[in-house]
Design a protein around this motif. Structure first.
Motif, PDB file in Angstrom:
ATOM      1  N   MET A   1      -7.755   4.151  -4.622  1.00 41.82           N
ATOM      2  CA  MET A   1      -6.986   5.115  -3.843  1.00 41.82           C
ATOM      3  C   MET A   1      -6.768   6.430  -4.597  1.00 41.82           C
ATOM      4  O   MET A   1      -6.258   7.397  -4.026  1.00 41.82           O
ATOM      5  CB  MET A   1      -5.627   4.498  -3.478  1.00 41.82           C
ATOM      6  N   ASP A   2      -7.132   6.435  -5.864  1.00 39.11           N
ATOM      7  CA  ASP A   2      -6.848   7.569  -6.749  1.00 39.11           C
ATOM      8  C   ASP A   2      -7.833   8.708  -6.506  1.00 39.11           C
ATOM      9  O   ASP A   2      -9.034   8.561  -6.706  1.00 39.11           O
ATOM     10  CB  ASP A   2      -6.932   7.086  -8.200  1.00 39.11           C
ATOM     11  N   ARG A   3      -7.328   9.864  -6.065  1.00 35.42           N
ATOM     12  CA  ARG A   3      -8.171  11.028  -5.836  1.00 35.42           C
ATOM     13  C   ARG A   3      -8.088  12.055  -6.968  1.00 35.42           C
ATOM     14  O   ARG A   3      -8.903  12.958  -7.050  1.00 35.42           O
ATOM     15  CB  ARG A   3      -7.803  11.712  -4.509  1.00 35.42           C
TER      16      ARG A   3
ATOM     17  N   ARG B   1       1.990   2.029  -3.406  1.00 39.96           N
ATOM     18  CA  ARG B   1       0.869   2.463  -4.245  1.00 39.96           C
ATOM     19  C   ARG B   1       0.576   3.940  -4.008  1.00 39.96           C
ATOM     20  O   ARG B   1       0.338   4.706  -4.948  1.00 39.96           O
ATOM     21  CB  ARG B   1      -0.371   1.619  -3.952  1.00 39.96           C
ATOM     22  N   GLU B   2       0.587   4.334  -2.754  1.00 34.65           N
ATOM     23  CA  GLU B   2       0.351   5.745  -2.435  1.00 34.65           C
ATOM     24  C   GLU B   2       1.448   6.619  -3.017  1.00 34.65           C
ATOM     25  O   GLU B   2       1.179   7.714  -3.534  1.00 34.65           O
ATOM     26  CB  GLU B   2       0.259   5.915  -0.922  1.00 34.65           C
TER      27      GLU B   2
ATOM     28  N   ARG C   1       0.819  -1.212   0.000  1.00 38.76           N
ATOM     29  CA  ARG C   1       0.000   0.000   0.000  1.00 38.76           C
ATOM     30  C   ARG C   1       0.855   1.267   0.000  1.00 38.76           C
ATOM     31  O   ARG C   1       0.550   2.230  -0.707  1.00 38.76           O
ATOM     32  CB  ARG C   1      -0.935  -0.004   1.214  1.00 38.76           C
ATOM     33  N   ALA C   2       1.933   1.274   0.761  1.00 42.66           N
ATOM     34  CA  ALA C   2       2.762   2.485   0.832  1.00 42.66           C
ATOM     35  C   ALA C   2       3.326   2.849  -0.542  1.00 42.66           C
ATOM     36  O   ALA C   2       3.373   4.029  -0.914  1.00 42.66           O
ATOM     37  CB  ALA C   2       3.896   2.280   1.839  1.00 42.66           C
TER      38      ALA C   2
ATOM     39  N   LEU D   1       0.887   7.104  -6.766  1.00 37.12           N
ATOM     40  CA  LEU D   1      -0.187   8.050  -7.055  1.00 37.12           C
ATOM     41  C   LEU D   1       0.252   9.492  -6.795  1.00 37.12           C
ATOM     42  O   LEU D   1      -0.118  10.409  -7.546  1.00 37.12           O
ATOM     43  CB  LEU D   1      -1.418   7.707  -6.223  1.00 37.12           C
ATOM     44  N   ARG D   2       1.034   9.706  -5.729  1.00 40.88           N
ATOM     45  CA  ARG D   2       1.549  11.070  -5.466  1.00 40.88           C
ATOM     46  C   ARG D   2       2.459  11.513  -6.605  1.00 40.88           C
ATOM     47  O   ARG D   2       2.406  12.672  -7.051  1.00 40.88           O
ATOM     48  CB  ARG D   2       2.309  11.098  -4.137  1.00 40.88           C
TER      49      ARG D   2
END
Length: 493
Positions: A319-321, A283-284, A280-281, A287-288
């Motif tokens: 998770m994509d904003r 993946r975040e 998860r880390a 995305l950043r």
């Protein structure tokens, strides 16, 4: 007994501008069709009345042609039933002499770049091998054939005639889209509206649409290495720069993504072909980075359904904003490969563009297939089959892992927690293409590693071993043969 096939009168043509007699033209057409295999033994010829009416000639012309072919053993007459192609007609020596015609030269018309990219290491007759450790195929025993047939019959009912018969132009089956949105995507943590979903003819078609839209003007993209060969085939014929990024134990490393790319392709749930899972880390972080640099992320949610470790990580799309992720899902692994049905989830603007492009090429996937799939999902058959497949794959994975250890083929590589294959190294760095060639006479199929790498020499010492298409009872013997042939090859080197 099945009735013999009726050869339609429309099969025959008469050239009235040639000096050849009509009867001779008809006889030559029948003889040529027999020798070319278009007319087969036992097939019924048109009646003389029907054929004469179609050709606009007298019945006597047709009857005389038939009579001569009976005498030459090409046809047989059966009482009041008519004329039929004789059983030994194809073995006769007589073939009509046709005027020579220069062949059209296609060599200067075809670029050949599409055929050049195709893989040639996947045998079509894989079912003839007793030990097919071949990815992308499925053991027929895992498919709920009766349920699929029930859904197909239901889709053929009068209630669904519109979904089956109408040209939906660029539209998709609303019942299938609704089920995907309300039941499938929430399992991946994804919320979507109908205008954000597009049906495709599988993941390969989805990747082609995406590349055609985003990468046809010299843009740069990043892909994982080793990679999915089907994606690389598409990219190799597009006007784009391809940057392979070697993965590590956690999948795609964000800090290795080149600065100039506009698209990044990743399979974070089960990386193809290694099955590594992106935490998860990371993946975040990806995305950043996408938001910072402005590149799109194409997420192939490869085999997320086949997980044996409980809850899976949420999809990147969940998770994509910022809306940068284009998500690809497919039913090929969870229903059966020949279904060729998948979907894209993305920003409405991208989906609208992809929908227009799809409409130019194939309008939409066949309506009957869409509605059958909608029933298969809504009636609970999909979940039941998926649970059965998950249990079978878990058993086969355990059997494969144990056999690899017993026969000395476990090289300490991570087994992962799901999927339908292992990514392995060969003993002593043995060339996997040589190993695959030596295994085929032993009835064993494996996938060499070269097609998963950009450089021709890379991947030679690795191979993929899948268990979706092989029964658990055959795994032990198949791996024993791999180990034995590996030792023989190493000893001969």
């Amino acid at each position: 007994m099945q009735a013999p096939k009726q050869i339609p009168p429309e099969t025959f043509l008469i050239d009235r501008d040639t000096p050849l007699p009509l009867q001779l033209q008809l006889r030559r057409q029948i003889v040529l069709a027999v020798h070319e295999g278009r007319f087969r033994p036992g097939e019924r010829m048109p009646s003389s009345r029907a054929l004469s009416a179609h050709l606009g000639v007298g019945r006597i012309t047709v009857s005389m042609a038939y009579g001569e072919l009976v005498a030459a053993d090409y046809l047989v007459a059966r009482g009041r039933s008519g004329y039929f192609i004789a059983d030994r007609a194809h073995a006769l020596d007589e073939t009509p002499t046709l005027a020579p015609m220069p062949r059209f030269d296609w060599t200067g018309k075809l670029p050949g770049r599409y055929r050049a990219t195709q893989r040639k290491d996947r045998p079509r007759n894989w079912r003839d091998y007793p030990y097919p450790f071949l990815y992308g195929q499925i053991d027929d025993r895992l498919i709920d054939h009766a349920a699929w047939r029930e859904c197909a019959v239901r889709a053929l009912g009068r209630r669904d005639l519109g979904a089956l018969a109408d040209d939906q132009y660029d539209g998709d089956d609303p019942e299938l889209i609704d089920f995907i949105i309300r039941h499938l995507l929430p399992r991946r943590g994804i919320r979507a509206r109908p205008e954000e979903v597009l049906l495709t003819m599988g993941a390969q078609n989805a990747l082609w649409l995406i590349c055609q839209i985003l990468l046809n003007r010299g843009e740069a993209c990043a892909i994982e290495e080793p990679f999915y060969p089907g994606l690389h085939e598409i990219l190799s014929v597009h006007d784009c720069q391809v940057h392979p990024v070697p993965i590590d134990a956690q999948g795609l490393p964000c800090d290795a993504i080149p600065a100039q790319v506009s698209v990044v392709f990743t399979s974070p749930s089960h990386q193809c072909p290694t099955n590594r899972t992106m935490p998860r880390a990371r993946r975040e972080a990806l995305l950043r980075l996408a938001a910072l640099r402005g590149f799109a992320v194409v997420e192939d949610d490869y085999e997320f359904e086949i997980s044996f470790a409980g809850a899976t990580s949420p999809a990147l799309k969940a998770m994509d904003r910022s809306g940068a992720v284009i998500y690809i899902g497919s039913f090929s692994k969870s229903v059966f490969p020949g279904l060729r049905l998948g979907y894209i989830v993305a920003d409405p603007a991208f989906v609208a563009e992809a929908r227009a492009l799809r409409s130019m090429m194939l309008r939409h996937p066949p309506g009957h297939v869409q509605r059958t799939m909608a029933y298969f999902l809504s009636l609970g058959h999909y979940d039941r089959q998926l649970n059965r497949m998950r249990a079978a794959y878990a058993e086969r994975r355990a059997a494969t892992a144990q056999a690899l250890v017993r026969h000395g083929l476990d090289l300490g590589m991570e087994a992962g927690s799901g999927g339908s294959s292992f990514w392995l190294g060969t003993p002593g760095g043995l060339d996997s293409e040589l190993l695959a060639a030596r295994l085929r006479p032993q009835g064993v199929l494996i996938e060499p590693g070269r097609p998963f790498h950009r450089q021709s020499g890379a991947g030679a010492a690795s191979y993929r071993l899948a268990y979706s298409s092989i029964g658990v009872s055959e795994i032990e013997e198949g791996i024993r043969r791999i180990a034995a042939v590996s030792r023989d090859c190493a000893g001969a080197a």
